[in-house]
Design a protein around this motif. Structure first.
Motif, PDB file in Angstrom:
ATOM      1  N   ILE A 140      20.691  64.848 -18.327  1.00 48.52           N
ATOM      2  CA  ILE A 140      19.082  64.532 -17.978  1.00 48.52           C
ATOM      3  C   ILE A 140      19.242  64.242 -17.031  1.00 48.52           C
ATOM      4  CG2 ILE A 140      17.828  62.483 -18.689  1.00 48.52           C
ATOM      5  CD1 ILE A 140      18.573  62.242 -21.240  1.00 48.52           C
ATOM      6  N   ALA A 141      20.051  63.734 -16.343  1.00 46.98           N
ATOM      7  CA  ALA A 141      19.909  63.921 -14.637  1.00 46.98           C
ATOM      8  C   ALA A 141      21.381  64.580 -13.796  1.00 46.98           C
ATOM      9  CB  ALA A 141      20.219  62.269 -14.202  1.00 46.98           C
ATOM     10  N   THR A 142      20.766  64.818 -12.757  1.00 47.93           N
ATOM     11  CA  THR A 142      22.508  65.147 -12.177  1.00 47.93           C
ATOM     12  C   THR A 142      22.911  64.930 -10.592  1.00 47.93           C
ATOM     13  OG1 THR A 142      20.349  67.332 -10.610  1.00 47.93           O
ATOM     14  CG2 THR A 142      21.462  68.330 -13.310  1.00 47.93           C
ATOM     15  N   ASP A 143      21.408  63.724 -10.410  1.00 49.85           N
ATOM     16  CA  ASP A 143      22.088  62.809  -8.754  1.00 49.85           C
ATOM     17  C   ASP A 143      21.375  61.817  -9.457  1.00 49.85           C
ATOM     18  OD1 ASP A 143      22.980  62.837  -6.646  1.00 49.85           O
ATOM     19  OD2 ASP A 143      21.887  64.248  -5.121  1.00 49.85           O
ATOM     20  N   GLY A 144      21.341  60.979  -8.363  1.00 49.92           N
ATOM     21  CA  GLY A 144      20.503  60.147  -8.515  1.00 49.92           C
ATOM     22  C   GLY A 144      21.337  58.947  -7.353  1.00 49.92           C
ATOM     23  N   ILE A 145      20.489  57.262  -7.279  1.00 51.34           N
ATOM     24  CA  ILE A 145      21.152  56.759  -5.999  1.00 51.34           C
ATOM     25  C   ILE A 145      20.729  55.198  -6.183  1.00 51.34           C
ATOM     26  CG2 ILE A 145      18.563  56.827  -4.551  1.00 51.34           C
ATOM     27  CD1 ILE A 145      20.103  56.639  -1.948  1.00 51.34           C
ATOM     28  N   VAL A 146      21.620  54.651  -6.146  1.00 50.98           N
ATOM     29  CA  VAL A 146      21.732  53.448  -6.429  1.00 50.98           C
ATOM     30  C   VAL A 146      21.825  52.297  -4.575  1.00 50.98           C
ATOM     31  CG1 VAL A 146      21.721  50.873  -7.458  1.00 50.98           C
ATOM     32  CG2 VAL A 146      22.047  53.220  -8.549  1.00 50.98           C
ATOM     33  N   ALA A 147      20.400  51.193  -4.778  1.00 53.33           N
ATOM     34  CA  ALA A 147      20.100  51.182  -2.586  1.00 53.33           C
ATOM     35  C   ALA A 147      21.315  50.004  -2.640  1.00 53.33           C
ATOM     36  CB  ALA A 147      18.882  50.281  -2.685  1.00 53.33           C
ATOM     37  N   GLN A 148      21.973  49.871  -1.996  1.00 51.65           N
ATOM     38  CA  GLN A 148      22.714  48.914  -1.606  1.00 51.65           C
ATOM     39  C   GLN A 148      22.805  48.167  -0.607  1.00 51.65           C
ATOM     40  OE1 GLN A 148      25.882  49.915  -3.179  1.00 51.65           O
ATOM     41  NE2 GLN A 148      24.697  50.967  -4.117  1.00 51.65           N
ATOM     42  N   ASP A 149      20.955  48.532  -0.338  1.00 54.13           N
ATOM     43  CA  ASP A 149      21.657  47.186   0.694  1.00 54.13           C
ATOM     44  C   ASP A 149      19.561  46.457   0.521  1.00 54.13           C
ATOM     45  OD1 ASP A 149      20.404  49.091   3.090  1.00 54.13           O
ATOM     46  OD2 ASP A 149      22.210  48.706   3.687  1.00 54.13           O
ATOM     47  N   SER A 150      18.741  45.818   1.659  1.00 54.28           N
ATOM     48  CA  SER A 150      17.992  45.959   1.044  1.00 54.28           C
ATOM     49  C   SER A 150      17.009  47.552   2.279  1.00 54.28           C
ATOM     50  CB  SER A 150      17.215  44.271   1.784  1.00 54.28           C
ATOM     51  OG  SER A 150      17.686  44.536   3.178  1.00 54.28           O
ATOM     52  N   ILE A 208      14.055  53.861  -0.255  1.00 54.80           N
ATOM     53  CA  ILE A 208      13.874  54.493  -1.989  1.00 54.80           C
ATOM     54  C   ILE A 208      12.379  54.170  -2.185  1.00 54.80           C
ATOM     55  CG2 ILE A 208      14.453  54.320  -3.783  1.00 54.80           C
ATOM     56  CD1 ILE A 208      17.172  53.555  -3.301  1.00 54.80           C
ATOM     57  N   TRP A 209      11.833  52.782  -1.861  1.00 57.43           N
ATOM     58  CA  TRP A 209       9.995  52.232  -2.619  1.00 57.43           C
ATOM     59  C   TRP A 209       9.229  52.998  -1.550  1.00 57.43           C
ATOM     60  CZ3 TRP A 209       8.881  51.238  -7.081  1.00 57.43           C
ATOM     61  CH2 TRP A 209       9.731  50.318  -7.449  1.00 57.43           C
ATOM     62  N   GLY A 210       9.984  53.249  -0.170  1.00 56.96           N
ATOM     63  CA  GLY A 210       9.146  54.277   0.368  1.00 56.96           C
ATOM     64  C   GLY A 210       8.497  55.612   0.307  1.00 56.96           C
ATOM     65  N   ALA A 211       9.733  56.256  -1.005  1.00 57.21           N
ATOM     66  CA  ALA A 211       9.961  57.465  -1.137  1.00 57.21           C
ATOM     67  C   ALA A 211       9.338  57.580  -2.190  1.00 57.21           C
ATOM     68  CB  ALA A 211      11.405  57.564  -1.089  1.00 57.21           C
ATOM     69  N   ARG A 212       8.641  56.712  -2.880  1.00 56.72           N
ATOM     70  CA  ARG A 212       7.983  56.152  -4.193  1.00 56.72           C
ATOM     71  C   ARG A 212       7.122  56.520  -4.242  1.00 56.72           C
ATOM     72  NH1 ARG A 212       5.214  55.799  -7.331  1.00 56.72           N
ATOM     73  NH2 ARG A 212       4.401  54.661  -9.341  1.00 56.72           N
ATOM     74  N   GLU A 213       6.424  55.393  -3.196  1.00 53.33           N
ATOM     75  CA  GLU A 213       5.190  55.083  -3.035  1.00 53.33           C
ATOM     76  C   GLU A 213       4.089  56.304  -1.995  1.00 53.33           C
ATOM     77  OE1 GLU A 213       3.752  52.379  -4.140  1.00 53.33           O
ATOM     78  OE2 GLU A 213       4.736  51.874  -5.189  1.00 53.33           O
TER      79      GLU A 213
END
Length: 109
Positions: free
Chosen positions: A19-29, A35-40
């Motif tokens: 389903i996914a080939t890559d991903g990222i989890v924020a490590q700090d604020s 990430i939210w900036g990219a999403r928005e």
């Protein structure tokens, strides 16, 4: 700590099932803000197209690719599918964008 294990298990399932080939989890604020900036920026990017059709769907993550492929096949080279969503609640934002004046909504509805 339990949330971290659940998230890790979720990612492992996504990667192993294809389903996914890559991903990222924020490590700090700072990363969380980036990430939210990219999403928005997704909505404004879609809105910059000459025409756009927006669909809010609820479907299992395993169906997202087939939904997108189906929509893209129906519109062909007249436009492009742009998707993003909320994994947790299985919500997908399916957007069709085009620089043509033609009503592509008729092709997929």
């Amino acid at each position: 700590e339990n949330d971290g294990r659940l998230l890790e298990s979720f990612f492992e399932d996504c990667f192993s099932s294809g389903i996914a080939t890559d991903g990222i989890v924020a490590q700090d604020s700072k990363q969380r803000s980036q990430i939210w900036g990219a999403r928005e920026s997704c909505g404004p990017a879609v809105n910059s197209a000459n025409r756009s059709w927006k669909y809010d769907l609820s479907a299992p993550l395993s169906h997202w690719a087939s939904l997108t492929d189906s929509a893209q096949n129906k519109i062909g080279d007249k436009g492009s599918c742009v998707i993003w969503g909320h994994l947790g609640d299985r919500n997908i934002h399916l957007n069709i964008v085009s620089d043509l004046d033609e009503d592509l909504g008729e092709l997929i509805e």
